[in-house]
Scaffold this active site. Structure first.
Site, mmCIF file in Angstrom:
data_model
loop_
_atom_site.group_PDB
_atom_site.id
_atom_site.type_symbol
_atom_site.label_atom_id
_atom_site.label_comp_id
_atom_site.label_asym_id
_atom_site.label_seq_id
_atom_site.Cartn_x
_atom_site.Cartn_y
_atom_site.Cartn_z
ATOM 1 N N TYR A 134 0.858 -1.184 0.000
ATOM 2 C CA TYR A 134 0.000 0.000 0.000
ATOM 3 C C TYR A 134 0.897 1.237 0.000
ATOM 4 O O TYR A 134 1.601 1.494 0.975
ATOM 5 C CB TYR A 134 -0.907 -0.037 1.226
ATOM 6 C CG TYR A 134 -1.891 1.108 1.394
ATOM 7 C CD1 TYR A 134 -2.158 2.016 0.382
ATOM 8 C CD2 TYR A 134 -2.572 1.264 2.602
ATOM 9 C CE1 TYR A 134 -3.075 3.039 0.557
ATOM 10 C CE2 TYR A 134 -3.494 2.273 2.798
ATOM 11 C CZ TYR A 134 -3.738 3.165 1.774
ATOM 12 O OH TYR A 134 -4.635 4.179 1.964
ATOM 13 N N LYS A 163 -1.574 -1.272 -4.020
ATOM 14 C CA LYS A 163 -2.487 -0.132 -4.107
ATOM 15 C C LYS A 163 -1.662 1.142 -4.166
ATOM 16 O O LYS A 163 -0.886 1.429 -3.246
ATOM 17 C CB LYS A 163 -3.440 -0.073 -2.916
ATOM 18 C CG LYS A 163 -4.388 1.136 -2.994
ATOM 19 C CD LYS A 163 -5.257 1.302 -1.763
ATOM 20 C CE LYS A 163 -6.154 2.523 -1.919
ATOM 21 N NZ LYS A 163 -6.992 2.786 -0.727
#
Length: 298
Positions: A134, A163
């Site tokens: 992330y 992400k």
């Protein structure tokens, strides 16, 4: 073109005392599953993981895995400030039944590329399941670069996705061009709703976008349209999403604004957040209504 997916970084429902609102959370999850999103990301940034106790996190993990009961994918944000705490919570989530965990690197201090890689090396070695990296430079103070990501993928088969929460698609595109040639199945997801289509067209896998908390059926239709290569429908929904993006700047942070919008849209939950987040004011509520009306949601 890869099959598109849209995942929801789910809001967390709390009561007036700061405890988890059990029924409120169940209502949110059922709303999203009924709306057709491809998976739930529990305790991402929108889920207020950073101000929850470890006990609350474990309670929520057990609750969501049991309640969802394989009706959709469940991913758990397990980011902590230390390697040891991150590994412990990640393995708890995997052992409880989560499909994967999503991990942001330690925040507050900017870190060197070497430190970021070291953190993920140690975590990936010890976590007994799939990991999504992330990247959120605006919150961590450092970037998880494509080069570091490639190094990590060469060492850890359980790192399966990424992400990228940046507004510039050029950053995400560089990530794809750097890693997908060698790892074509690696999942790259954008972190802003409006970048979903661009992500897919660049070779990515979709988006983890907060607006899907509000109207999951719209984003499920968007996924169907892009997978069917129905570009007229893709463009129609893009225009609606572009209007809904105006919800983000109404309040700082965005989370109380989203909760208020969801309540206005009929989701049975309370608007309480973790301290010190403040609920939407009357003026902000009117702004929310105006955006929703313009987008056809009121």
């Amino acid at each position: 073109m890869k099959k598109a997916n849209f995942l929801t970084p789910v809001v967390t429902a709390f009561d007036e005392n700061g405890n988890l609102d059990i029924q409120g959370n169940k209502n949110v999850w059922d709303h999203l599953i009924k709306g057709g999103v491809d998976g739930l990301v529990i305790m991402g940034s929108t889920g207020e993981f950073f101000s929850m106790t470890t006990e609350q996190k474990k309670e929520l993990i057990k609750l969501v895995v049991e309640h969802v009961n394989k009706r959709t994918k469940v991913y758990i944000g397990t980011s902590c400030m230390t390697v040891e705490d991150t590994v412990e919570l990640s393995n708890f989530a995997i052992e409880t039944g989560a499909d994967a965990v999503m991990i942001i690197s330690p925040y507050y201090f900017a870190l060197s590329n070497e430190s970021v890689e070291f953190f993920y090396d140690k975590v990936a070695e010890a976590v007994k399941g799939d990991i999504y990296l992330y990247n959120f430079p605006d919150r961590t103070g450092h970037d998880l670069t494509p080069e570091v990501t490639l190094n990590l993928l060469r060492k850890h088969k359980n790192i399966v996705g990424f992400k990228d929460t940046v507004s510039e698609m050029g950053h995400t595109r560089k990530l794809m061009t750097t890693v997908l040639k060698e790892f074509p199945d690696f999942i790259v997801l954008s972190g802003f709703d409006e970048n979903f289509v661009h992500n897919i067209l660049c070779g990515g896998s979709g988006c983890i976008g907060g607006l899907s908390n509000l109207c999951p059926e719209l984003f499920a239709d968007w996924v169907k349209a892009i997978n069917a290569k129905n570009m007229d429908e893709v463009a129609r929904i893009q225009k609606i999403v572009d209007k809904l993006m105006d919800l983000y700047p109404i309040g700082t942070p965005f989370i109380p604004i989203m909760k208020k919008a969801m309540i206005l849209h009929g989701v049975e939950m309370k608007e309480y957040c973790t301290k010190p987040f403040l609920p939407a004011t009357e003026e902000q509520t009117e702004q929310i209504k105006a955006v929703m009306k313009d987008a056809g949601l009121l």
